[in-house]
Design a protein around this motif. Structure first.
Motif, PDB file in Angstrom:
ATOM      1  N   GLY A 261       0.806  -1.215   0.000  1.00 10.32           N
ATOM      2  CA  GLY A 261       0.000   0.000   0.000  1.00 10.32           C
ATOM      3  C   GLY A 261       0.836   1.259   0.000  1.00 10.32           C
ATOM      4  N   LYS A 262       2.133   1.143  -0.284  1.00 13.45           N
ATOM      5  CA  LYS A 262       3.034   2.295  -0.287  1.00 13.45           C
ATOM      6  C   LYS A 262       3.276   2.788  -1.715  1.00 13.45           C
ATOM      7  N   LYS A 263       3.551   4.078  -1.843  1.00 10.42           N
ATOM      8  CA  LYS A 263       3.849   4.665  -3.144  1.00 10.42           C
ATOM      9  C   LYS A 263       5.255   4.245  -3.585  1.00 10.42           C
ATOM     10  N   PRO A 264       5.483   4.123  -4.898  1.00  9.09           N
ATOM     11  CA  PRO A 264       6.793   3.675  -5.389  1.00  9.09           C
ATOM     12  C   PRO A 264       7.940   4.617  -5.053  1.00  9.09           C
ATOM     13  N   VAL A 265       7.642   5.903  -4.922  1.00 10.31           N
ATOM     14  CA  VAL A 265       8.650   6.893  -4.519  1.00 10.31           C
ATOM     15  C   VAL A 265       7.987   7.866  -3.559  1.00 10.31           C
ATOM     16  N   CYS A 266       8.625   8.088  -2.422  1.00  3.93           N
ATOM     17  CA  CYS A 266       8.089   9.048  -1.452  1.00  3.93           C
ATOM     18  C   CYS A 266       9.241   9.663  -0.666  1.00  3.93           C
ATOM     19  N   PHE A 267       9.443  10.951  -0.835  1.00  2.00           N
ATOM     20  CA  PHE A 267      10.565  11.634  -0.183  1.00  2.00           C
ATOM     21  C   PHE A 267      10.276  11.965   1.272  1.00  2.00           C
ATOM     22  N   ASN A 268       9.067  11.673   1.723  1.00  2.00           N
ATOM     23  CA  ASN A 268       8.734  11.868   3.131  1.00  2.00           C
ATOM     24  C   ASN A 268       9.170  10.676   3.977  1.00  2.00           C
ATOM     25  N   ARG A 269       9.569   9.588   3.303  1.00  3.46           N
ATOM     26  CA  ARG A 269      10.052   8.425   4.039  1.00  3.46           C
ATOM     27  C   ARG A 269      11.543   8.584   4.318  1.00  3.46           C
ATOM     28  N   SER A 270      12.058   7.742   5.206  1.00  2.00           N
ATOM     29  CA  SER A 270      13.488   7.794   5.534  1.00  2.00           C
ATOM     30  C   SER A 270      14.315   7.463   4.301  1.00  2.00           C
ATOM     31  N   GLU A 271      15.594   7.793   4.334  1.00  2.00           N
ATOM     32  CA  GLU A 271      16.454   7.675   3.148  1.00  2.00           C
ATOM     33  C   GLU A 271      16.423   6.280   2.542  1.00  2.00           C
ATOM     34  N   GLY A 272      16.466   5.252   3.364  1.00  2.00           N
ATOM     35  CA  GLY A 272      16.480   3.890   2.850  1.00  2.00           C
ATOM     36  C   GLY A 272      15.143   3.402   2.350  1.00  2.00           C
ATOM     37  N   GLU A 273      14.088   4.217   2.554  1.00  2.00           N
ATOM     38  CA  GLU A 273      12.749   3.797   2.164  1.00  2.00           C
ATOM     39  C   GLU A 273      12.149   4.672   1.069  1.00  2.00           C
ATOM     40  N   ILE A 274      12.915   5.641   0.571  1.00  2.00           N
ATOM     41  CA  ILE A 274      12.399   6.531  -0.477  1.00  2.00           C
ATOM     42  C   ILE A 274      11.967   5.727  -1.689  1.00  2.00           C
ATOM     43  N   ARG A 288      12.153  -9.458   6.598  1.00  2.00           N
ATOM     44  CA  ARG A 288      11.273  -8.536   7.303  1.00  2.00           C
ATOM     45  C   ARG A 288      10.028  -8.213   6.469  1.00  2.00           C
ATOM     46  N   LEU A 289       9.605  -9.158   5.629  1.00  2.00           N
ATOM     47  CA  LEU A 289       8.476  -8.912   4.739  1.00  2.00           C
ATOM     48  C   LEU A 289       7.239  -8.450   5.503  1.00  2.00           C
ATOM     49  N   PHE A 290       6.893  -9.165   6.560  1.00  2.00           N
ATOM     50  CA  PHE A 290       5.624  -8.893   7.235  1.00  2.00           C
ATOM     51  C   PHE A 290       5.634  -7.597   8.047  1.00  2.00           C
ATOM     52  N   GLN A 291       6.780  -6.969   8.108  1.00  2.00           N
ATOM     53  CA  GLN A 291       6.852  -5.665   8.759  1.00  2.00           C
ATOM     54  C   GLN A 291       6.464  -4.532   7.817  1.00  2.00           C
ATOM     55  N   ILE A 292       6.492  -4.803   6.502  1.00  2.00           N
ATOM     56  CA  ILE A 292       6.179  -3.737   5.546  1.00  2.00           C
ATOM     57  C   ILE A 292       4.851  -3.959   4.827  1.00  2.00           C
ATOM     58  N   LEU A 293       4.170  -5.082   5.088  1.00  2.00           N
ATOM     59  CA  LEU A 293       2.875  -5.320   4.459  1.00  2.00           C
ATOM     60  C   LEU A 293       1.830  -4.359   5.010  1.00  2.00           C
ATOM     61  N   GLU A 294       0.879  -4.007   4.189  1.00  2.00           N
ATOM     62  CA  GLU A 294      -0.218  -3.162   4.653  1.00  2.00           C
ATOM     63  C   GLU A 294      -1.031  -3.922   5.703  1.00  2.00           C
ATOM     64  N   ASP A 295      -1.426  -3.232   6.773  1.00  3.48           N
ATOM     65  CA  ASP A 295      -2.111  -3.874   7.896  1.00  3.48           C
ATOM     66  C   ASP A 295      -3.379  -4.602   7.466  1.00  3.48           C
ATOM     67  N   SER A 296      -4.138  -4.008   6.551  1.00  6.49           N
ATOM     68  CA  SER A 296      -5.416  -4.601   6.155  1.00  6.49           C
ATOM     69  C   SER A 296      -5.255  -5.801   5.233  1.00  6.49           C
ATOM     70  N   VAL A 297      -4.028  -6.079   4.808  1.00  7.78           N
ATOM     71  CA  VAL A 297      -3.776  -7.167   3.865  1.00  7.78           C
ATOM     72  C   VAL A 297      -3.447  -8.479   4.567  1.00  7.78           C
ATOM     73  N   ALA A 298      -2.561  -8.423   5.547  1.00  2.31           N
ATOM     74  CA  ALA A 298      -2.045  -9.640   6.170  1.00  2.31           C
ATOM     75  C   ALA A 298      -3.056 -10.261   7.124  1.00  2.31           C
ATOM     76  N   SER A 299      -3.158 -11.597   7.058  1.00  2.00           N
ATOM     77  CA  SER A 299      -3.977 -12.362   7.996  1.00  2.00           C
ATOM     78  C   SER A 299      -3.392 -13.755   8.119  1.00  2.00           C
ATOM     79  N   ASP A 300      -3.834 -14.491   9.124  1.00  2.00           N
ATOM     80  CA  ASP A 300      -3.314 -15.843   9.329  1.00  2.00           C
ATOM     81  C   ASP A 300      -3.639 -16.754   8.149  1.00  2.00           C
ATOM     82  N   GLU A 301      -4.763 -16.481   7.478  1.00  2.00           N
ATOM     83  CA  GLU A 301      -5.211 -17.355   6.394  1.00  2.00           C
ATOM     84  C   GLU A 301      -4.396 -17.197   5.113  1.00  2.00           C
TER      85      GLU A 301
END
Length: 396
Positions: A261-274, A288-301
């Motif tokens: 759910g993140k934009k491909p380029v965003c200068f408001n993010r930290s340097e490593g995440e632009i 660390r995949l599950f740390q960057i997934l959109e909250d509404s996307v991930a589920s146990d199923e």
């Protein structure tokens, strides 16, 4: 009094003649005679491009009233209209033209109008009587994927199943363009603003302004950079070779957008995440995949499914193009994931093999209207360039 009426009439006639002369001039300069020759040389069908008059489009847009504008950007403006048969259309008017690309433009109008795929926006025809040619497409009424993903309220309404559906349908469309269209078509500007959605969230690939068609010579070089920041294939800047793997890379970014759910380029993010693609690849490498997934996307199923799509996206984003999968392989894998999610009885059993999945991908055969597969075309004539459409209303 009589003299005033006569003068007014003469002025009206003179103005009307000048307008007719200009329309004829623009029609010739924009390749109208060439298009007529091409159409006369082929059998008439429902897929033949229609040549609209300027008057036709003025009527259906209320003389291109600003209230009919549904999108605009650096490339130009998009208007909404409705034809006499009640069919809704989107009319694209570019800001500039390239007079050196007339023949290529006409070839593409003919070929793109032949494309008949449920996940590709249909090109109905064009108008050549204006200074800048107008392209007429089917109207898609549920906005862009970009505006759904990057609006908090809308994003929550797009479940993972819908996102997977959109990803699979977009991959099917690109697979068709690369493998089944004749000549093959490389889009070159795949991004979520160029994926439109209808009311059932069916994906429609649009905006072929930066596309290139033909059987590509491996030694062919293209020094013109067309595309959008955040989606551009890094290998292209090293080799300048144009291949279908460029679309594969861009589609990989689209998959990551669907996941995070993140934009491909965003200068408001930290340097490593632009850069979203770089941030995603480093997260995958560090598990660390599950740390960057959109909250509404991930589920146990759907954890396993999310992981498989992430691995597929990672393969699409491989720096070396030759190591990326083809769009046909990508489409088959995504279609397979959708099938297994719908039929839970297949869970734990042997995965569907290639022969079982391939017939499900909607590759419709079509003839080559140009009479050969070796034609090279560009669309800088009516290119959307590197700009993103900023919709003003829902739909395009």
């Amino acid at each position: 009094m009589v003299l005033l009426v006569v003068c007014s009439w003469c002025l009206y006639v003179s103005k009307k003649r000048k307008m007719m002369w200009l329309k004829e001039k623009f029609f010739r300069e924009n390749g109208g005679l060439l298009l007529q020759m091409r159409l006369n040389g082929q059998e008439e069908s429902s897929n033949s491009p229609r040549i609209f008059s300027a008057r036709d489009l003025e009527k259906v847009t209320n003389n291109f009233h600003e209230g009919n504008i549904i999108g605009q950007g650096g490339f130009g403006i998009v208007y909404k209209g409705r034809l006499i048969d009640n069919k809704e259309i989107a009319i694209k008017k570019s800001k500039t033209v390239d007079p050196n690309q007339i023949e290529q433009f006409i070839n593409e109008v003919v070929i793109l109008s032949q494309i008949n795929h449920k996940n590709v926006v249909k090109l109905f025809g064009c108008c050549l009587e204006t200074e800048v040619p107008l392209l007429v497409y089917e109207f898609i009424n549920n906005d862009t994927l970009f505006n759904h993903l990057h609006n908090k309220k809308r994003a929550r309404e797009i479940s993972w199943d819908i996102r997977l559906k959109i990803g699979a349908e977009t991959a099917e469309a690109l697979s068709y363009l690369h493998s089944a269209a004749s000549p093959p078509i490389i889009h070159r500007d795949i991004k979520t603003t160029n994926i439109l959605l209808d009311e059932e969230f069916t994906a429609k690939v649009s905006d072929f302004g930066a596309s290139r068609m033909g059987l590509l010579d491996q030694d062919q070089l293209s020094t013109v950079v067309q595309g959008t920041r955040g989606y551009l294939d890094p290998e292209f800047f090293q080799t300048f070779q144009l291949t279908e793997k460029r679309d594969v890379y861009s589609f990989g970014v689209v998959l990551v957008e669907l996941l995070t759910g993140k934009k491909p380029v965003c200068f408001n993010r930290s340097e490593g995440e632009i850069s979203l693609s770089n941030h995603f690849l480093s997260s995958m490498k560090e598990n660390r995949l599950f740390q960057i997934l959109e909250d509404s996307v991930a589920s146990d199923e759907n954890i396993d499914q999310l992981r498989q799509v992430a691995v597929l996206a990672e393969r699409c984003l491989t720096v070396k193009g030759a190591d990326r999968p083809s769009m046909k392989e990508v489409a088959m894998e995504l279609v397979g994931l959708r099938i297994t999610s719908k039929h839970t009885w297949t869970q734990g059993s042997q995965a569907l093999n290639q022969e079982e999945i391939e017939p499900l991908i909607d590759h419709q055969e079509q003839s080559n209207p140009s009479g050969g597969g070796d034609i090279m075309l560009t669309t800088t004539y009516y290119s959307l360039q590197n700009q993103e459409i900023q919709p003003i209303a829902h739909g395009r």
